[in-house]
Write a protein that holds these residues in place. Structure first.
Motif, mmCIF file in Angstrom:
data_model
loop_
_atom_site.group_PDB
_atom_site.id
_atom_site.type_symbol
_atom_site.label_atom_id
_atom_site.label_comp_id
_atom_site.label_asym_id
_atom_site.label_seq_id
_atom_site.Cartn_x
_atom_site.Cartn_y
_atom_site.Cartn_z
ATOM 1 N N LEU A 2 -21.736 17.482 15.806
ATOM 2 C CA LEU A 2 -23.184 17.345 15.991
ATOM 3 C C LEU A 2 -23.612 15.901 16.269
ATOM 4 N N LYS A 3 -22.644 15.038 16.520
ATOM 5 C CA LYS A 3 -22.963 13.621 16.762
ATOM 6 C C LYS A 3 -23.908 13.438 17.948
ATOM 7 N N ALA A 4 -23.644 14.143 19.046
ATOM 8 C CA ALA A 4 -24.482 13.990 20.237
ATOM 9 C C ALA A 4 -25.921 14.424 19.961
ATOM 10 N N ALA A 5 -26.090 15.495 19.183
ATOM 11 C CA ALA A 5 -27.437 15.980 18.837
ATOM 12 C C ALA A 5 -28.157 14.965 17.959
ATOM 13 N N ARG A 6 -27.443 14.421 16.966
ATOM 14 C CA ARG A 6 -28.056 13.396 16.096
ATOM 15 C C ARG A 6 -28.447 12.173 16.904
ATOM 16 N N ASP A 7 -27.547 11.758 17.778
ATOM 17 C CA ASP A 7 -27.787 10.553 18.573
ATOM 18 C C ASP A 7 -28.983 10.714 19.511
ATOM 19 N N GLU A 8 -29.164 11.914 20.045
ATOM 20 C CA GLU A 8 -30.279 12.135 20.971
ATOM 21 C C GLU A 8 -31.615 12.033 20.242
ATOM 22 N N ILE A 9 -31.686 12.604 19.043
ATOM 23 C CA ILE A 9 -32.906 12.476 18.247
ATOM 24 C C ILE A 9 -33.140 11.014 17.893
ATOM 25 N N GLY A 10 -32.070 10.320 17.549
ATOM 26 C CA GLY A 10 -32.185 8.891 17.259
ATOM 27 C C GLY A 10 -32.683 8.104 18.446
#
Length: 341
Positions: free
Chosen positions: A45-53
């Motif tokens: 889920l790193k990409a999803a977290r990073d996009e929100i960030g």
């Protein structure tokens, strides 16, 4: 007269300085920290977290650092004590954080398919392995009568759908019997009284794997947190009796149980999980900026945040209809609060 004027000006100056200090204390740095539950801390889920960030960085001009956790209590304490300004957490965790610090406020929640809070729910499951499913039928229908004296897995005592809701369901169901009329959620937290043994997965994924690996006979976990790793094999989504199967290429920790199947024996809707903010450490200005961008059409159409239905891309939120982020008040979580009364 001059003395009175001087005193007034001195007080005015002091008030101005204090106000400035107070304003600057609400995170005057160029960094924001967002803490995540164990369920959302996996590499997949790193990409999803990073996009929100990235969305938050763009609107605030501040670098977002992601604090990943392996324990609910750590995430709750981190947002409550101001070591993080933002958190994505369940309703129960939000309530616990707010009980510790009244400056914790809901930022947004993901809506339901309608794009409103009217159907902003996910589902708490009680599941058993497919091979054992017949043991949990009463008069031909799935029921929870036979979970007594089982090896049972919860997620965490601070989990909404992985403890608070299922424990409430169990107490409500069994307390109608004389033998269990005094049963309380605390009695379910460890083995010896109602369950033979109680395990904790520390995440919804972990609780599901406790079941599928044979460490537990019955497990509580939710649909959204395990959705990236499973597929429906028979029946309808979120219906008692439906059978789910772990994908052959499922990421950790489900890579140890590919192809394993489980059956739902109890399904309960739960209020969606909020993003929360600590208003002691986040300025009102940044809160407003972040809230406005997250509820925007720009974000609801961002396929890295709301992953299109049917996509193989792991994500935090699905886009099946009109899903988006919406604003809620603290009182929206009162139904979960009442479970503790």
């Amino acid at each position: 007269m001059k003395k009175n004027l001087l005193t007034f000006l001195s007080i005015l100056f002091l008030v101005t300085i204090l106000a400035a200090c107070s304003s600057s204390s609400a995170n005057s740095s160029d960094k924001l920290t967002m803490v995540w539950y164990p369920n959302e801390s996996g590499n997949d889920l790193k990409a999803a977290r990073d996009e929100i960030g990235k969305v938050i960085e763009d609107v605030t001009g501040k670098k977002v650092e992601h604090k990943l956790t392996t324990d609910y209590a750590i995430a709750i304490e981190t947002i409550a004590n101001g070591n993080a300004q933002l958190a994505f957490m369940g309703a129960q965790g939000y309530i616990e954080a707010k009980n510790k610090n009244n400056k914790i406020e809901p930022l947004i929640v993901p809506s339901g398919k309608s794009g409103t809070i009217d159907d902003a729910v996910y589902y708490s499951w009680l599941a058993v392995k497919k091979a054992d499913a017949e043991k949990y039928k009463v008069n031909g229908d799935f029921a929870i009568d036979n979970i007594i004296d089982s090896q049972f897995s919860f997620v965490s005592s601070s989990s909404t759908s992985g403890f608070k809701v299922p424990s409430s369901d169990i107490v409500s169901y069994f307390s109608k019997e004389d033998k269990w009329k005094d049963l309380k959620p605390e009695d379910l937290m460890e083995g010896g009284k109602f369950f033979k043994e109680v395990l904790y997965g520390d995440s919804h994924q972990g609780s599901a794997v406790n079941l599928l690996s044979g460490r537990a006979e019955v497990a509580a976990f939710c649909d959204t947190c395990v959705g990236n790793y499973i597929e429906i094999a028979q029946g309808e989504p979120n219906k008692k009796g439906s059978i789910y199967k772990v994908k052959a290429d499922a990421a950790e920790p489900f890579n140890t149980v590919p192809g394993e199947e489980f059956v739902l024996i109890n399904v309960t809707p739960v209020l969606n999980a909020p993003f929360a903010a600590n208003m002691d450490s986040l300025s009102a200005e940044d809160f407003k900026k972040i809230q406005e961008i997250l509820v925007s059409d720009e974000v609801s159409k961002n396929e890295k945040i709301f992953v299109p239905d049917g996509s193989d891309t792991p994500g935090l939120f699905k886009k099946t209809a009109d899903e988006k982020f919406v604003v809620v008040e603290d009182s929206w979580f009162d139904p979960i609060r009442k479970l503790s009364k």
